[in-house]
Scaffold this active site. Structure first.
Site, PDB file in Angstrom:
ATOM      1  N   TRP A  31       0.850  -1.197   0.000  1.00  0.00           N
ATOM      2  CA  TRP A  31       0.000   0.000   0.000  1.00  0.00           C
ATOM      3  C   TRP A  31       0.879   1.238   0.000  1.00  0.00           C
ATOM      4  CZ3 TRP A  31      -2.832  -4.243   0.756  1.00  0.00           C
ATOM      5  CH2 TRP A  31      -4.216  -4.182   0.568  1.00  0.00           C
ATOM      6  N   ASN A  32       0.384   2.271  -0.650  1.00  0.00           N
ATOM      7  CA  ASN A  32       1.181   3.473  -0.913  1.00  0.00           C
ATOM      8  C   ASN A  32       1.630   4.204   0.352  1.00  0.00           C
ATOM      9  OD1 ASN A  32       1.761   6.223  -1.555  1.00  0.00           O
ATOM     10  ND2 ASN A  32       0.772   5.999  -3.527  1.00  0.00           N
ATOM     11  N   TYR A  79      -7.942 -11.824  -1.441  1.00  0.00           N
ATOM     12  CA  TYR A  79      -8.145 -10.374  -1.324  1.00  0.00           C
ATOM     13  C   TYR A  79      -9.098  -9.891  -2.409  1.00  0.00           C
ATOM     14  CZ  TYR A  79      -7.501  -5.395  -1.020  1.00  0.00           C
ATOM     15  OH  TYR A  79      -7.749  -4.052  -0.880  1.00  0.00           O
ATOM     16  N   ASP A 158     -11.020   5.223   4.445  1.00  0.00           N
ATOM     17  CA  ASP A 158     -11.982   4.516   3.603  1.00  0.00           C
ATOM     18  C   ASP A 158     -13.461   4.751   3.915  1.00  0.00           C
ATOM     19  OD1 ASP A 158      -9.403   3.546   3.369  1.00  0.00           O
ATOM     20  OD2 ASP A 158     -10.047   1.532   2.862  1.00  0.00           O
ATOM     21  N   ARG A 192     -15.921  -3.218   9.862  1.00  0.00           N
ATOM     22  CA  ARG A 192     -15.712  -2.911   8.446  1.00  0.00           C
ATOM     23  C   ARG A 192     -16.874  -2.135   7.822  1.00  0.00           C
ATOM     24  NH1 ARG A 192     -10.973  -3.076   6.188  1.00  0.00           N
ATOM     25  NH2 ARG A 192     -12.052  -3.452   4.243  1.00  0.00           N
ATOM     26  N   GLU A 390      -3.826  -2.101  13.947  1.00  0.00           N
ATOM     27  CA  GLU A 390      -4.037  -1.156  12.847  1.00  0.00           C
ATOM     28  C   GLU A 390      -4.600   0.163  13.372  1.00  0.00           C
ATOM     29  OE1 GLU A 390      -6.537  -2.780   9.798  1.00  0.00           O
ATOM     30  OE2 GLU A 390      -6.494  -0.979   8.577  1.00  0.00           O
TER      31      GLU A 390
END
Ligand code: GLC
Length: 425
Positions: A31-32, A79, A158, A192, A390
């Site tokens: 991931w960036n 994924y 997100d 989520r 996380e």
């Protein structure tokens, strides 16, 4: 084992041979902005490997300059949405068709400042790629003078409630190809995003593919278009760091003038996301002009970008002081007084390590040492209590979503290495 040793172990276990995944299972790719923070952490003990993280991220850069949010070096069936769902993207390595907050320049500058002569030479190797990426933000994603986003995932936040404004105004594509989510297999579904949100996320992806990932068309014609304080302030800060590096490298005047113009554009755009009624920087729907109405953990990034008026900064501190009295652990991703606050649902409440990092840094730089200390110490306390998650429930300190998380380990290492941020009380 000390926490510092655990953090190093996490980063080496998440190493996939030259690049680092955020955590096993849930996020099996590069991931960036995760990689940028990872480089910051690894730089505390292995500068060569830290630069490797940066160059591996740049390897995914598209011909138009974009550096994508995820680089798919393999196709992991566990994924979703993986490379096939993103369609005919344009990079040298399969990837998503959107980007992520450009923290890279800021972190590269820190590595260069802390590093040796060789690190300055490495800066020369990566400067042009980062410059082209910034140009891409300013060209392909700018609307009415401000950087915008076409997809909530591009903001790195997100499912923050801010995106409901743009998502509610769009409809799910009637021909949305069927799919099976995988994220809910790895973690509790209550952490989520909801199903309807997911359908809309994929509607935007389908639109991007339908315009052949022409990024200007995606911005101008896509179903979702919002301005985001995270992208705006992170880019503005990164432009300032890029400008300093251009001077350090003796880049041509035209390059420096271009970056100066981006900075002037960014400073002028800061008022566009000032929600006067709330007295805070918030996201804004660019189709309708409507502001979101909640204080998030990117509202205070005005300090990190060193942008905004004294009055705006004062009101931002007032919100933080109010929120600090309500949570055990600063800084929640969403206002605990908002009706849609959920202490453990991802960007609807939990505190996020990388956001605390940027917020504490900005506050310290601008002389708000007590609040900087609170934001920094709370993240350290929550890691000591629960480990390297996380994100964390700001009321209880429990870890949420993925464990053994790379950026959490990286921020810990960076702060241990620097001992204390300059300017922290
Ligand atoms: C989630 C986060 C995003 C992060 C990614 C990998 O999607 O919202 O910011 O980059 O996980 O850690």
């Amino acid at each position: 084992m000390t926490l510092t040793q655990s953090a190093i172990d996490i980063l080496s276990r998440n190493d996939r041979g030259g690049f680092t995944i955020p955590t096993k299972g849930l996020y099996p790719y590069q991931w960036n902005w995760d990689s940028a923070f990872v480089a910051l952490g690894i730089a505390t003990y292995d500068m060569d490997r830290a630069w490797g993280e940066i160059t591996s991220l740049i390897e995914g850069q598209w011909p138009d300059g974009m550096i994508p949010s995820i680089i798919f070096r393999s196709d992991d069936p566990d994924y979703f949405p993986g490379p096939s769902r993103w369609g005919k993207t344009k990079g040298p390595i399969p990837s998503t068709g959107i980007s992520q907050p450009p923290v890279l320049a800021t972190i590269v500058r820190k590595l260069t400042e802390d590093g040796s002569v060789q690190d300055k030479a490495r800066l020369a190797d990566v400067f042009d790629a980062i410059y082209r990426w910034h140009a891409w933000w300013h060209d392909a994603r700018t609307v009415d003078g401000i950087v915008t986003t076409v997809h909530p995932w591009e903001t790195g936040r997100d499912n923050c409630p801010e995106w409901n404004l743009g998502l509610d105004a769009m409809t799910v594509a009637p021909d949305l190809a069927p799919y099976t989510r995988r994220d809910n297999k790895h973690v509790d579904a209550s952490f989520r995003p909801s199903q309807e949100q997911y359908d809309k996320y994929l509607t935007i992806v389908q639109f991007g593919d339908s315009v052949d990932w022409d990024q200007r068309r995606l911005t101008d014609e896509g179903p979702f278009l919002m301005a985001d304080p995270n992208l705006h302030f992170v880019l503005l800060r990164a432009d300032k760091d890029l400008r300093a590096m251009a001077a350090e490298l003796g880049k041509p005047q035209a390059v420096r003038d271009q970056i100066d113009a981006w900075i002037a554009k960014g400073e002028a755009a800061t008022d566009t996301i000032w929600n006067d009624e709330l007295g805070a920087f918030t996201a804004r729907d660019m189709h309708s002009g409507t502001f979101c109405n909640g204080f998030s953990n990117c509202s205070p990034l005005c300090f990190y970008a060193d942008s905004g008026s004294a009055e705006q900064w004062g009101k931002t501190i007032d919100h933080m002081t109010r929120i600090a009295a309500q949570v055990d652990y600063m800084l929640p991703s969403w206002d605990p007084e908002a009706p849609d606050f959920e202490a453990q649902r991802y960007w609807c409440g939990p505190l996020w390590p990388q956001m605390n990092y940027m917020t504490a840094l900005g506050l310290a730089e601008q002389g708000h040492s007590d609040m900087a200390a609170r934001v920094q110490n709370d993240l350290c306390r929550v890691i000591e209590k629960s480990g390297f998650w996380e994100c964390f429930n700001p009321l209880t300190g429990e870890g949420c979503v993925g464990n053994n998380f790379s950026w959490t380990a990286a921020v810990w290492l960076s702060w241990q290495h620097d001992k204390k941020l300059e300017g922290v009380a």
